[in-house]
Design a protein around this motif. Structure first.
Motif, mmCIF file in Angstrom:
data_model
loop_
_atom_site.group_PDB
_atom_site.id
_atom_site.type_symbol
_atom_site.label_atom_id
_atom_site.label_comp_id
_atom_site.label_asym_id
_atom_site.label_seq_id
_atom_site.Cartn_x
_atom_site.Cartn_y
_atom_site.Cartn_z
ATOM 1 N N LYS A 129 37.526 53.863 37.803
ATOM 2 C CA LYS A 129 37.102 53.700 39.209
ATOM 3 C C LYS A 129 38.217 53.986 40.204
ATOM 4 O O LYS A 129 37.966 54.167 41.387
ATOM 5 C CB LYS A 129 36.644 52.255 39.450
ATOM 6 N N PHE A 130 39.457 53.980 39.738
ATOM 7 C CA PHE A 130 40.574 54.127 40.672
ATOM 8 C C PHE A 130 40.849 55.601 40.978
ATOM 9 O O PHE A 130 41.820 56.174 40.497
ATOM 10 C CB PHE A 130 41.836 53.475 40.100
ATOM 11 N N THR A 131 39.996 56.174 41.791
ATOM 12 C CA THR A 131 40.194 57.572 42.182
ATOM 13 C C THR A 131 40.373 57.639 43.696
ATOM 14 O O THR A 131 40.184 56.641 44.395
ATOM 15 C CB THR A 131 38.969 58.422 41.806
ATOM 16 N N GLY A 134 53.957 47.196 48.473
ATOM 17 C CA GLY A 134 53.085 46.340 49.262
ATOM 18 C C GLY A 134 52.693 45.116 48.455
ATOM 19 O O GLY A 134 52.952 45.051 47.250
ATOM 20 N N GLY A 135 52.075 44.163 49.142
ATOM 21 C CA GLY A 135 51.696 42.908 48.495
ATOM 22 C C GLY A 135 50.610 43.086 47.446
ATOM 23 O O GLY A 135 50.098 44.179 47.230
ATOM 24 N N VAL A 136 50.289 41.969 46.803
ATOM 25 C CA VAL A 136 49.302 41.975 45.730
ATOM 26 C C VAL A 136 47.927 42.416 46.225
ATOM 27 O O VAL A 136 47.489 41.999 47.294
ATOM 28 C CB VAL A 136 49.174 40.552 45.136
ATOM 29 N N LEU A 163 46.718 45.285 47.277
ATOM 30 C CA LEU A 163 46.581 46.173 48.433
ATOM 31 C C LEU A 163 46.333 47.626 48.021
ATOM 32 O O LEU A 163 46.247 48.506 48.867
ATOM 33 C CB LEU A 163 47.808 46.079 49.332
ATOM 34 N N GLY A 164 46.254 47.882 46.719
ATOM 35 C CA GLY A 164 45.854 49.223 46.285
ATOM 36 C C GLY A 164 46.948 50.094 45.691
ATOM 37 O O GLY A 164 46.762 51.298 45.547
ATOM 38 N N LYS A 165 48.077 49.504 45.297
ATOM 39 C CA LYS A 165 49.162 50.308 44.714
ATOM 40 C C LYS A 165 48.717 50.947 43.397
ATOM 41 O O LYS A 165 48.845 52.145 43.198
ATOM 42 C CB LYS A 165 50.404 49.438 44.466
ATOM 43 N N THR A 166 48.199 50.101 42.511
ATOM 44 C CA THR A 166 47.775 50.612 41.211
ATOM 45 C C THR A 166 46.625 51.602 41.374
ATOM 46 O O THR A 166 46.586 52.644 40.718
ATOM 47 C CB THR A 166 47.383 49.435 40.291
ATOM 48 N N ASN A 176 44.039 40.416 50.618
ATOM 49 C CA ASN A 176 43.986 40.925 49.253
ATOM 50 C C ASN A 176 42.609 41.515 48.934
ATOM 51 O O ASN A 176 41.601 40.819 48.939
ATOM 52 C CB ASN A 176 44.306 39.760 48.312
ATOM 53 N N VAL A 177 42.580 42.813 48.645
ATOM 54 C CA VAL A 177 41.305 43.490 48.428
ATOM 55 C C VAL A 177 40.611 43.011 47.144
ATOM 56 O O VAL A 177 39.400 42.982 47.060
ATOM 57 C CB VAL A 177 41.492 45.021 48.386
ATOM 58 N N ARG A 178 41.417 42.625 46.179
ATOM 59 C CA ARG A 178 40.829 42.154 44.930
ATOM 60 C C ARG A 178 39.972 40.910 45.181
ATOM 61 O O ARG A 178 38.883 40.773 44.636
ATOM 62 C CB ARG A 178 41.939 41.859 43.912
ATOM 63 N N LEU A 220 38.567 40.105 47.951
ATOM 64 C CA LEU A 220 37.424 40.540 48.744
ATOM 65 C C LEU A 220 36.317 41.081 47.827
ATOM 66 O O LEU A 220 35.141 40.724 47.952
ATOM 67 C CB LEU A 220 37.897 41.644 49.685
ATOM 68 N N GLU A 221 36.718 41.933 46.906
ATOM 69 C CA GLU A 221 35.772 42.510 45.946
ATOM 70 C C GLU A 221 35.117 41.441 45.095
ATOM 71 O O GLU A 221 33.912 41.461 44.871
ATOM 72 C CB GLU A 221 36.532 43.411 44.958
ATOM 73 N N GLY A 222 35.953 40.514 44.620
ATOM 74 C CA GLY A 222 35.452 39.446 43.758
ATOM 75 C C GLY A 222 34.401 38.628 44.487
ATOM 76 O O GLY A 222 33.372 38.253 43.918
HETATM 77 P P1 ADP Z 1 47.871 46.291 43.654
HETATM 78 O O1 ADP Z 1 48.227 47.178 42.515
HETATM 79 O O2 ADP Z 1 48.486 46.711 44.949
HETATM 80 O O3 ADP Z 1 48.080 44.839 43.373
HETATM 81 P P2 ADP Z 1 45.212 47.268 43.113
HETATM 82 O O4 ADP Z 1 45.459 48.718 43.240
HETATM 83 O O5 ADP Z 1 45.092 46.723 41.737
HETATM 84 O O6 ADP Z 1 46.308 46.436 43.903
HETATM 85 O O7 ADP Z 1 43.912 46.902 43.965
HETATM 86 C C1 ADP Z 1 43.189 45.699 43.777
HETATM 87 C C2 ADP Z 1 41.719 45.986 43.855
HETATM 88 O O8 ADP Z 1 41.366 46.323 45.189
HETATM 89 C C3 ADP Z 1 41.272 47.153 43.000
HETATM 90 O O9 ADP Z 1 40.015 46.869 42.450
HETATM 91 C C4 ADP Z 1 41.190 48.301 43.978
HETATM 92 O O10 ADP Z 1 40.207 49.244 43.591
HETATM 93 C C5 ADP Z 1 40.799 47.607 45.252
HETATM 94 N N1 ADP Z 1 41.303 48.290 46.447
HETATM 95 C C6 ADP Z 1 42.520 48.107 47.021
HETATM 96 N N2 ADP Z 1 42.648 48.877 48.108
HETATM 97 C C7 ADP Z 1 41.511 49.568 48.227
HETATM 98 C C8 ADP Z 1 41.024 50.543 49.170
HETATM 99 N N3 ADP Z 1 41.760 50.948 50.212
HETATM 100 N N4 ADP Z 1 39.777 51.038 48.971
HETATM 101 C C9 ADP Z 1 39.039 50.631 47.941
HETATM 102 N N5 ADP Z 1 39.420 49.728 47.033
HETATM 103 C C10 ADP Z 1 40.645 49.190 47.161
#
Ligand code: ADP
Ligand code: MG
Length: 447
Positions: free
Chosen positions: A110-112, A147-149, A151-154, A312-314, A316-318
């Motif tokens: 999913k991470f595209t 960036g913080g936990v 936020l989309g680095k991975t 934290n987007v994670r 939010l998703e959860g």
């Molecule tokens: P990090 O590595 O910075 O801790 P992640 O890349 O693992 O964070 O992101 C955490 C979750 O939030 C993942 O499921 C990711 O898909 C989602 N996410 C973060 N930023 C975005 C974004 N800008 N758009 C869509 N999903 C995002």
């Protein structure tokens, strides 16, 4: 050519290609002699022979001919080779049996880039990631994303990897966490396969290391990382690193590594703002709706979540996933009430705790004055008004008592704080500018 001459030539090579490359690739060669215009060198592995011949072959030959003019060619012979005669030399890919040191960590499908929502806080990081993913000439090395936990680095790193692999399947892209780097390093040490380890890591085209802060304080891993890093940069191979903070803020990281990490492009992912959170929620809601086609969601719910849930987007998703699962279980539409019920714990946990420090800093910034002047004893209006604004916000937005607030403003009395708060309450009604300032500051502090 005598061994002495080869020795002198090695010194020259070392100066030309740099000590790291020299140590890794040239030093392990042992000169065997010249027969019929062919200079023969023994190498520890096939891979190395191929690598040196591809990357340093011309250089080596030109240096050799300066000593011995009739050398036409170089041949690499594997020491103690048990390979049958006539078999083609190995390709420049990890030999069987050593590749277990090197598999890339699995990528999340999913991470595209398609699923990454872009907003102000992450637009720079996204643009840089895109650029690197195009696989053009290496323009900044390394790319350091921090960036913080959550936020989309991975997510961005995986997206780069997918894109590079898609554009050029031949490319040897290696993605792994700093933790995995360390475990492989330790494994190689234990199994006495450091040479394999080095070769493998130096043979990648693109190296991505996630969460580099993990190796802080781990000295020998850092050391090895540093060498790998340098070897790849010297070969002009792209490196992408992520960390939870800026390179110079990572504690227990060697200075030379820090400065290396800073030598390319450093971009940060800022905490999400309301608009980005809403954008992400709107995108993710589509996915949820596909899973639960019968579920309806009231307008305003997404706005509420974007407003209330942390950066934290994670998380939010959860929250969204839970909300849809819950609503579908009880077979009800998603209303504001249901949302508050279902997510009570998440909402409570993400109530922002705003500190006095933060308020003081923001207010000083807003009015473009020094923090020390705002907190200090000066009474001129330029400082006194912002000071009162900050006191007012501290009273409103934190649970601190008046005496506590007074203490944090240069040891002022609680009556001074009370007076300041009252003054701002009045001005808020009379003075449009103050009202606007307060609103702006409150919003930026809550974001
Ligand atoms: P990090 O590595 O910075 O801790 P992640 O890349 O693992 O964070 O992101 C955490 C979750 O939030 C993942 O499921 C990711 O898909 C989602 N996410 C973060 N930023 C975005 C974004 N800008 N758009 C869509 N999903 C995002
Ligand atoms: Mg991560």
């Amino acid at each position: 050519m005598t061994q002495e001459q080869w020795g002198a030539l090695q010194d020259r090579l070392c100066k030309t290609i740099g000590e790291n490359n020299y140590k890794t690739w040239i030093k392990p060669l042992s000169y065997d002699g010249i027969t019929d215009g062919v200079a023969v060198f023994e190498v520890p592995t096939n891979f190395m022979g191929t690598y040196v011949s591809q990357n340093y072959g011309d250089l080596l030959l030109s240096q050799l001919t300066s000593v011995e003019t009739d050398i036409r060619r170089i041949q690499f012979k594997v020491a103690n080779a048990d390979r049958p005669r006539g078999q083609a030399p190995a390709k420049a890919k990890p030999a069987a049996g050593v590749s277990d040191l090197l598999p890339s960590a699995p990528l999340e499908s999913k991470f595209t880039f398609d699923t990454f929502v872009v907003g102000k806080p992450n637009e720079l990081a996204h643009a840089a990631a895109r650029r690197v993913a195009e696989g053009g000439p290496v323009s900044f090395n390394p790319l350091f994303l921090y960036g913080g936990v959550g936020l989309g680095k991975t997510h961005l790193m995986h997206a780069i990897s997918w894109e590079l692999r898609h554009r050029n399947p031949e490319l040897n892209v290696l993605y792994l966490s700093a933790e995995q780097f360390m475990y492989r390093f330790v494994q190689a040490l234990r199994e006495r396969r450091m040479m394999d380890f080095k070769e493998l890591f130096r043979s990648v085209d693109v190296l991505m290391v996630d969460d580099v802060q993990f190796i802080a304080g781990k000295d020998s891993t850092q050391e090895e990382f540093f060498h790998t890093f340098n070897a790849l940069v010297d070969q002009n191979k792209q490196i992408i690193i992520s960390g939870d903070r800026a390179p110079d803020e990572i504690k227990d990281m060697e200075n030379r590594i820090r400065s290396r990490l800073q030598s390319g492009l450093v971009v940060d992912l800022h905490p999400t703002d309301y608009e980005l959170r809403l954008g992400i929620l709107q995108t993710k809601v589509e996915a949820q709706k596909a899973l639960y086609p019968d579920l309806d969601i009231d307008t305003g719910v997404l706005e509420f979540l974007a407003h209330r849930i942390s950066t934290n987007v994670r998380v939010l998703e959860g929250a969204l996933t839970r909300l849809f699962a819950f609503a579908s279980l009880i077979g009800k539409r998603i209303t504001m009430d249901l949302t508050q019920d279902c997510l009570a714990d998440v909402l409570r946990a993400s109530e922002r705790k705003i500190s006095i420090d933060e308020i003081q800093r923001r207010v000083a910034e807003h009015y473009n004055i020094r923090l020390s002047d705002m907190i200090g004893p000066k009474r001129v209006r330029n400082y006194a008004r912002p000071r009162q604004v900050a006191m007012f916000l501290c009273k409103q937005m934190t649970s601190r008592s008046l005496p506590e607030i007074g203490r944090r403003f240069g040891g002022r009395d609680h009556t001074t704080v009370m007076h300041g708060v009252k003054r701002i309450e009045e001005l808020k009604i009379q003075d449009g500018q103050i009202a606007e300032d307060l609103e702006l500051l409150r919003r930026s502090l809550e974001a």
